[in-house]
Write a protein that holds these residues in place. Structure first.
Motif, mmCIF file in Angstrom:
data_model
loop_
_atom_site.group_PDB
_atom_site.id
_atom_site.type_symbol
_atom_site.label_atom_id
_atom_site.label_comp_id
_atom_site.label_asym_id
_atom_site.label_seq_id
_atom_site.Cartn_x
_atom_site.Cartn_y
_atom_site.Cartn_z
ATOM 1 N N ALA A 1 0.845 -1.188 0.000
ATOM 2 C CA ALA A 1 0.000 0.000 0.000
ATOM 3 C C ALA A 1 0.882 1.239 0.000
ATOM 4 O O ALA A 1 2.088 1.172 0.270
ATOM 5 C CB ALA A 1 -0.913 -0.002 1.222
ATOM 6 N N VAL A 2 0.282 2.398 -0.278
ATOM 7 C CA VAL A 2 1.054 3.648 -0.315
ATOM 8 C C VAL A 2 0.170 4.788 0.172
ATOM 9 O O VAL A 2 -1.026 4.838 -0.126
ATOM 10 C CB VAL A 2 1.599 3.911 -1.739
ATOM 11 C CG1 VAL A 2 0.475 4.064 -2.751
ATOM 12 C CG2 VAL A 2 2.523 5.122 -1.760
ATOM 13 N N GLY A 3 0.767 5.691 0.949
ATOM 14 C CA GLY A 3 0.029 6.811 1.501
ATOM 15 C C GLY A 3 0.422 8.128 0.854
ATOM 16 O O GLY A 3 1.597 8.353 0.549
ATOM 17 N N LEU A 4 -0.552 9.000 0.659
ATOM 18 C CA LEU A 4 -0.275 10.354 0.167
ATOM 19 C C LEU A 4 0.099 11.225 1.348
ATOM 20 O O LEU A 4 -0.695 11.432 2.261
ATOM 21 C CB LEU A 4 -1.501 10.928 -0.542
ATOM 22 C CG LEU A 4 -1.333 12.359 -1.072
ATOM 23 C CD1 LEU A 4 -0.263 12.427 -2.155
ATOM 24 C CD2 LEU A 4 -2.656 12.905 -1.590
ATOM 25 N N LYS A 5 1.309 11.781 1.326
ATOM 26 C CA LYS A 5 1.802 12.603 2.432
ATOM 27 C C LYS A 5 1.481 14.071 2.161
ATOM 28 O O LYS A 5 1.943 14.655 1.187
ATOM 29 C CB LYS A 5 3.319 12.411 2.582
ATOM 30 C CG LYS A 5 3.957 13.192 3.728
ATOM 31 C CD LYS A 5 3.500 12.644 5.069
ATOM 32 C CE LYS A 5 4.304 13.234 6.211
ATOM 33 N NZ LYS A 5 5.679 12.695 6.260
ATOM 34 N N ASN A 6 0.669 14.665 3.033
ATOM 35 C CA ASN A 6 0.280 16.073 2.903
ATOM 36 C C ASN A 6 -0.290 16.333 1.496
ATOM 37 O O ASN A 6 -1.186 15.639 1.077
ATOM 38 C CB ASN A 6 1.449 16.976 3.291
ATOM 39 C CG ASN A 6 1.838 16.781 4.768
ATOM 40 O OD1 ASN A 6 0.985 16.589 5.624
ATOM 41 N ND2 ASN A 6 3.130 16.829 5.054
ATOM 42 N N ASP A 7 0.194 17.308 0.758
ATOM 43 C CA ASP A 7 -0.288 17.636 -0.598
ATOM 44 C C ASP A 7 -1.810 17.724 -0.657
ATOM 45 O O ASP A 7 -2.463 17.118 -1.514
ATOM 46 C CB ASP A 7 0.237 16.636 -1.632
ATOM 47 C CG ASP A 7 0.028 17.128 -3.077
ATOM 48 O OD1 ASP A 7 -0.277 18.325 -3.250
ATOM 49 O OD2 ASP A 7 0.156 16.316 -4.004
ATOM 50 N N LEU A 8 -2.387 18.516 0.238
ATOM 51 C CA LEU A 8 -3.840 18.619 0.323
ATOM 52 C C LEU A 8 -4.511 19.109 -0.960
ATOM 53 O O LEU A 8 -5.567 18.592 -1.333
ATOM 54 C CB LEU A 8 -4.221 19.531 1.496
ATOM 55 C CG LEU A 8 -3.856 19.010 2.883
ATOM 56 C CD1 LEU A 8 -4.165 20.064 3.939
ATOM 57 C CD2 LEU A 8 -4.574 17.725 3.197
ATOM 58 N N PRO A 9 -3.939 20.088 -1.686
ATOM 59 C CA PRO A 9 -4.654 20.567 -2.882
ATOM 60 C C PRO A 9 -4.904 19.499 -3.936
ATOM 61 O O PRO A 9 -5.846 19.617 -4.717
ATOM 62 C CB PRO A 9 -3.732 21.675 -3.426
ATOM 63 C CG PRO A 9 -2.957 22.144 -2.245
ATOM 64 C CD PRO A 9 -2.729 20.906 -1.430
ATOM 65 N N GLN A 10 -4.082 18.455 -3.973
ATOM 66 C CA GLN A 10 -4.223 17.447 -5.023
ATOM 67 C C GLN A 10 -4.959 16.183 -4.569
ATOM 68 O O GLN A 10 -5.042 15.213 -5.319
ATOM 69 C CB GLN A 10 -2.844 17.095 -5.593
ATOM 70 C CG GLN A 10 -2.186 18.268 -6.301
ATOM 71 C CD GLN A 10 -0.914 17.899 -7.026
ATOM 72 O OE1 GLN A 10 -0.186 16.992 -6.623
ATOM 73 N NE2 GLN A 10 -0.627 18.600 -8.113
ATOM 74 N N ILE A 11 -5.527 16.211 -3.367
ATOM 75 C CA ILE A 11 -6.268 15.041 -2.894
ATOM 76 C C ILE A 11 -7.370 14.629 -3.864
ATOM 77 O O ILE A 11 -7.501 13.432 -4.174
ATOM 78 C CB ILE A 11 -6.817 15.280 -1.474
ATOM 79 C CG1 ILE A 11 -5.676 15.184 -0.453
ATOM 80 C CG2 ILE A 11 -7.912 14.275 -1.129
ATOM 81 C CD1 ILE A 11 -6.083 15.514 0.966
#
Length: 279
Positions: free
Chosen positions: A198-208
């Motif tokens: 699995a992989v997590g998106l770290k921060n980068d809120l605008p591109q969620i």
């Protein structure tokens, strides 16, 4: 000498950048060959992998001897500093284990540091020994990052936490755009999936909104302090965990909202040792 292991960070984000302007920024011609743009059909099929669900408890420890006594079903630990024996010991206690890696910054203290040419190293990201990477150069970075992700898989990790995934919002020394970041973040997600993690998106809120389908969970720092936690709800709505940490707010200030949003929230110290307070 560094007081911590690994490179987690509070965000050095240029918060004044309007979202629309970031998303519409031009792509330009990138240096190198963008191997990350290959057609998906040409890649090996992704293996099945673990997917953490909203509300799961977790422990985040990137410095010091790993304290396996913390009662949490998910541990996030440094991929370079911890070995397969540590991962196996956590698995023996029925824990899932996430591999912390920096994928968007060069760290001069890592064993593979010499493999990164000077041409892809930009400005400091604010932490000693760390510089932003030119994520446009997927021809250089993809094989290097795949070796790191292979290391995580060989040690038995269940997932990857790739850090520094929002360089386009920072002063990196390179003309990075939102399009560059989307392509690179998807490349990292694809590499993790290809290796069965699995992989997590770290921060980068605008591109969620653009990336929620590519990632299996999110890792966030300080969304409560900056009043941004609502922006993470697309992950929760998709049945994917949001692993969230605060450093400066007391738990009473953010835990009620975290419980309402079904975030997996912790209070941690900046050095990310074993100490924690959960919600």
């Amino acid at each position: 000498m560094r007081g911590r292991s690994g490179g987690t960070r509070t965000r050095w984000v240029l918060r004044a950048v309007p979202l629309l302007a970031v998303l519409l920024a031009g792509c330009g011609t990138d240096p190198g060959t963008a191997s990350g743009d290959q057609d998906a059909a040409s890649r090996p099929p992704a293996a099945e992998h673990w997917r953490p669900e909203p509300g799961v408890d977790w422990q985040w420890q990137l410095s010091g001897r790993i304290d396996t006594s913390v009662d949490a079903p998910v541990y996030d630990i440094d991929g370079f500093d911890q070995d397969a024996k540590t991962v196996a010991a956590l698995h023996a206690e029925d824990r899932k284990v996430i591999c912390y890696l920096s994928t968007g910054a060069w760290e001069d203290f890592r064993p593979d540091a010499d493999a990164f040419p000077a041409s892809v190293r930009g400005k400091s990201n604010g932490w000693e020994g760390e510089w932003w990477l030119d994520i446009r150069r997927t021809d250089v970075l993809e094989p290097l990052m795949e070796k790191r992700i292979e290391m995580c898989a060989e040690k038995g990790f269940d997932a990857v936490e790739p850090d520094n995934m929002d360089g386009y919002l920072n002063d990196t020394g390179f003309p990075l755009t939102a399009a560059h970041q989307l392509r690179y973040n998807r490349l990292i997600a694809d590499l993790a999936h290809r290796h069965g993690m699995a992989v997590g998106l770290k921060n980068d809120l605008p591109q969620i909104p653009e990336l929620v389908d590519d990632f299996d969970f999110a890792v966030n720092e300080q969304c409560a302090q900056y009043e941004e936690c609502e922006e993470l709800t697309p992950f929760i709505d998709a049945g994917k965990a949001v692993l969230h940490a605060e450093y400066e707010l007391p738990v009473a200030d953010f835990c009620p909202e975290s419980r309402r949003l079904r975030l997996s929230s912790l209070l941690k110290k900046y050095e990310l040792d074993a100490w924690r307070k959960g919600c």
